[in-house]
Design an enzyme around this catalytic site. Structure first.
Site, short mmCIF file in Angstrom:
data_model
loop_
_atom_site.label_atom_id
_atom_site.label_comp_id
_atom_site.label_asym_id
_atom_site.label_seq_id
_atom_site.Cartn_x
_atom_site.Cartn_y
_atom_site.Cartn_z
N HIS A 43 -4.01 -21.34 -44.58
CA HIS A 43 -3.04 -21.97 -45.48
C HIS A 43 -3.18 -23.49 -45.47
CE1 HIS A 43 -0.24 -18.27 -45.93
NE2 HIS A 43 -1.08 -18.39 -46.93
N HIS A 81 -5.34 -14.12 -41.86
CA HIS A 81 -4.02 -13.49 -41.74
C HIS A 81 -4.09 -11.97 -41.64
CE1 HIS A 81 -3.82 -17.17 -44.30
NE2 HIS A 81 -2.94 -17.51 -43.37
N CYS A 103 -7.95 -13.15 -37.72
CA CYS A 103 -7.76 -13.71 -36.38
C CYS A 103 -7.62 -12.57 -35.37
CB CYS A 103 -6.50 -14.57 -36.36
SG CYS A 103 -6.04 -15.14 -34.71
N HIS A 131 4.78 -13.64 -46.77
CA HIS A 131 3.61 -14.20 -46.10
C HIS A 131 2.55 -13.10 -45.95
CE1 HIS A 131 1.17 -15.92 -42.81
NE2 HIS A 131 1.66 -17.10 -43.16
N GLU A 133 0.46 -12.36 -43.54
CA GLU A 133 0.31 -11.69 -42.24
C GLU A 133 1.24 -10.48 -42.12
OE1 GLU A 133 0.70 -12.47 -37.45
OE2 GLU A 133 0.28 -14.21 -38.71
N THR A 170 2.48 -13.70 -35.66
CA THR A 170 1.98 -14.53 -34.56
C THR A 170 2.37 -16.00 -34.66
OG1 THR A 170 -0.12 -14.89 -35.71
CG2 THR A 170 -0.01 -13.02 -34.19
N SER A 226 1.84 -23.31 -44.98
CA SER A 226 1.48 -23.00 -43.60
C SER A 226 2.73 -22.71 -42.78
CB SER A 226 0.70 -24.16 -42.98
OG SER A 226 0.63 -24.04 -41.58
N ASN A 228 3.02 -21.91 -39.62
CA ASN A 228 3.07 -22.55 -38.31
C ASN A 228 3.38 -24.04 -38.42
OD1 ASN A 228 0.43 -24.24 -37.62
ND2 ASN A 228 -0.25 -22.48 -38.81
#
EC number: 1.17.7.4
Length: 315
Positions: A43, A81, A103, A131, A133, A170, A226, A228
């Site tokens: 992202h 993701h 990942c 999202h 993920e 995560t 993003s 994170n």
């Protein structure tokens, strides 16, 4: 002005691995063209723009399966993701060459969900709605995975099974996950808890929680999409008690945020290119609130400097 360069910050190994995989694909003449990335490889728009320059086409949208239907030939790269088994199966049915850049930490969560569901468990999954993920994780077992995002969502759960686990995306805030898991535990005392915050996310959040305390303001360099990066800004404000602003690059810094600051902390999301962060730090280090000549914010990093270096075939 003192600039506190929070460490660790920036790229994690999962992001670097994904970008190296995609770069190697671009340099491989044997792969069928065109080469597509199913969603943003990571992202960060600077990264996807750099891949466009290399001839790799990013196809983004809210649903990976729907995006895939627009591809009839060529090569497809799955992003960091992760994707659902259904997406992988559909790509095979369409005869596409696939490259998986998921990942390893995401794969680990998929494996956990698969194993537990095979053993009769229901899965409560804490993640960001919309999202990619969570989309991939839910797709492992759509009939048995329940997505929640807030403590309030826990109240809406209606699971009768005696076998329940709770796990998570995560890149969530570890404090949010701990709080929501406690709420789940209150409702389902027999639940098994599997915290899956990746180590890179965890140490970056802890660094902000500790090192941003000394600052008057925190600048988080990261893409608006993003998760994170957004969580780092949240951690600065909620845990360190320091006002935070997220910027994609140096051009988005507002002088009002920093003109009265004595100390400014800087961190970066796991998908933020290092040269983009360095440009922010360089600007702040030369900034003088009394000298408007130092206020110019201009992004000069070329796209050729964004991606990690890889050896060309034959080198």
């Amino acid at each position: 002005m003192e600039v506190i360069k929070i460490t660790p910050r920036g790229y994690c190994y999962g992001v670097v691995d994904a970008m190296v995989i995609a770069r190697n694909a671009a340099l491989n003449p044997t792969l069928p063209r065109p080469i597509y990335i199913l969603g943003m490889i990571v992202h960060n728009k600077h990264v996807t723009d750099a891949f466009e320059e290399e001839g790799i086409i990013t196809l983004d949208g809210p649903n990976r399966l729907e995006i895939l239907e627009n591809i009839d030939h060529g090569t497809v790269i799955f992003t960091a993701h992760g994707v659902s088994p259904e997406v992988k199966q559909r790509a095979r049915e369409k005869g596409l060459v696939t490259i998986d850049a998921t990942c390893p930490d995401v794969t680990k969560t998929h494996d956990l969900i698969r194993e537990k569901v095979e053993n009769g468990y229901e899965v409560i999954y804490i993640g960001k709605k919309g999202h990619p993920e969570p989309e991939g994780a839910i797709g492992v077992a759509p009939h048995a995975v329940h997505l929640i995002e807030t403590p309030e969502d826990v109240e809406q759960l209606d699971i009768q099974s005696k076998r329940i686990i709770v796990t998570n995306q995560t890149t969530m805030s570890q404090w949010d996950v701990a709080h929501i898991m406690e709420k789940v535990k209150e409702k389902y005392p027999h639940v098994e808890m599997h915290r899956e915050i990746c180590l890179a996310t965890q140490v970056r959040q802890e660094a902000v929680a500790e090192q941003a305390k000394e600052a008057d303001v925190t600048i988080v360099v990261g893409d608006p999409r993003s998760n994170n990066s957004n969580r780092l800004a949240q951690v600065s404000e909620e845990i360190a008690g320091t006002k935070a602003y997220r910027v994609s690059d140096v051009t988005e810094i507002d002088i009002e945020w920093i003109k009265d600051a004595k100390k400014v902390a800087v961190t970066a999301g796991a998908s933020t290119p290092t040269p983009i962060t360095k440009e922010v730090i360089d600007f702040l280090e030369q900034f003088d609130p009394n000298n408007p000549e130092t206020w110019k914010r201009e992004r000069k990093v070329p796209l050729t400097k964004i991606l990690p270096k890889v050896k060309k075939r034959g080198e």
